[in-house]
Design a protein around this motif. Structure first.
Motif, short mmCIF file in Angstrom:
data_model
loop_
_atom_site.label_atom_id
_atom_site.label_comp_id
_atom_site.label_asym_id
_atom_site.label_seq_id
_atom_site.Cartn_x
_atom_site.Cartn_y
_atom_site.Cartn_z
N ARG A 1 89.43 -26.03 -99.59
CA ARG A 1 88.83 -25.86 -98.27
C ARG A 1 87.93 -27.05 -97.93
O ARG A 1 87.89 -27.52 -96.79
CB ARG A 1 88.02 -24.56 -98.22
N GLU B 1 88.49 -29.48 -94.64
CA GLU B 1 87.46 -29.75 -93.65
C GLU B 1 87.12 -31.23 -93.56
O GLU B 1 86.75 -31.72 -92.49
CB GLU B 1 86.20 -28.92 -93.97
N ARG C 1 90.59 -32.85 -91.67
CA ARG C 1 91.17 -32.33 -90.43
C ARG C 1 90.56 -32.99 -89.21
O ARG C 1 89.41 -33.41 -89.19
CB ARG C 1 90.95 -30.82 -90.36
#
Length: 298
Positions: free
Chosen positions: A286, A290, A293
């Motif tokens: 994750r 982040e 992206r």
């Protein structure tokens, strides 16, 4: 089933998914003989043959397929439970293994790595740069990066790069010897610096204008699987090149390459980071998502 059988069951899953003792050995950090010994012992204890073996291939038997269908979800569940414990840490930690096409590795990931490693010092990122379309589940990758039109629909994905556009270019010296093509049909009067996929297929140039799409199989002057070599060969006058506009923009601006048929060069989705929809997203993955992206999930 005895507790001591669990390591051999993990070996079986690795062999069955990789369809290879050698690849399974590499993945697990074991010798090929150790893999073979584990499988022989497991089959003897079960009294069943789990794998068909030939000199060229390995494939699960009917019993092996049945066992694999049960083991994979169970092992994924255990892995998700263990990964879930990482959420109790103060910050993301652990390894994230990515398969990335080489252009994205250099242009999109490399500039963001310093910030990612500073922000998440306990996350270890492993990037396998390869233009091969890897099976991220079978090859044990956490996620992958590919152009958007190559991402399977059952994957979750986020954009990490802008849309791309194709460009057809040649050197000024090349065009002194060969008149620039003014129509797609005139491309057949030229030779190309061609790209060969890892699958062995020679890439056919894709053109589009006003809703009309064409595919052109060019005669090759040079064939390679290295995109940068395609650009350099075009600059040297070897032939025409079909490349990403972003790869040749600086050379076009400097006058080292001249674009042709710009109105036939299509746009297509840029690079996306993707992962299986059913896979548990660890805190480490994750954090990578982040950091990379540039939009919301599709």
């Amino acid at each position: 089933m005895r507790r001591e059988d669990w390591p051999d069951l993990a070996v079986f899953v690795a062999v069955a998914e990789a369809r290879s003792f050698t690849k399974a050995a590499s993945r697990l950090g074991l010798s090929t003989s150790a893999i073979s010994h584990a499988m022989t012992g497991l089959e003897e204890r079960l009294g069943l043959r789990l794998l068909h073996r030939t000199t060229r291939s390995v494939a699960p038997t009917a019993a092996g397929e049945r066992l694999l269908a049960t083991l994979v979800p169970a092992m994924e569940g255990v892995a998700a439970a263990v990964d879930g414990l990482a959420e109790l840490r103060d910050e993301p930690a652990g390894s994230v293994r990515l398969t990335v096409h080489r252009d994205a590795a250099l242009r999109l990931l490399a500039p963001r790595l310093p910030e990612l490693t500073r922000k998440y010092p306990q996350v270890v990122l492993e990037i396998v740069a390869d233009d091969r379309l890897a099976d991220i589940v079978a090859d044990r990758f956490d996620a992958g990066v590919r152009l958007g039109d190559l991402v399977d629909k059952d994957m979750v994905s986020v954009r990490i790069g802008p849309d791309e556009r194709a460009a057809i270019v040649g050197s000024p010296e090349y065009f002194t010897r060969h008149p620039p093509p003014k129509t797609p049909q005139e491309l057949r009067q030229h030779r190309a610096v061609s790209y060969r996929h890892s699958s062995g297929v020679l890439y056919k140039w894709e053109l589009e204008k006003d809703g009309r799409a064409l595919t052109v199989a060019m005669e090759s002057a040079l064939v390679t699987n290295e995109p940068q070599l395609i650009v350099e060969a075009a600059r040297a006058g070897v032939g025409l090149a079909y490349a990403l506009e972003s790869h040749v923009a600086a050379h076009v601006a400097a006058g080292a390459l001249v674009p042709v048929l710009a109105d036939w060069c299509p746009r297509f989705p840029g690079s996306f980071l993707y992962w299986p929809s059913r896979r548990h997203v660890t805190p480490a993955l994750r954090a990578v998502i982040e950091a990379l992206r540039i939009d919301r999930p599709r």
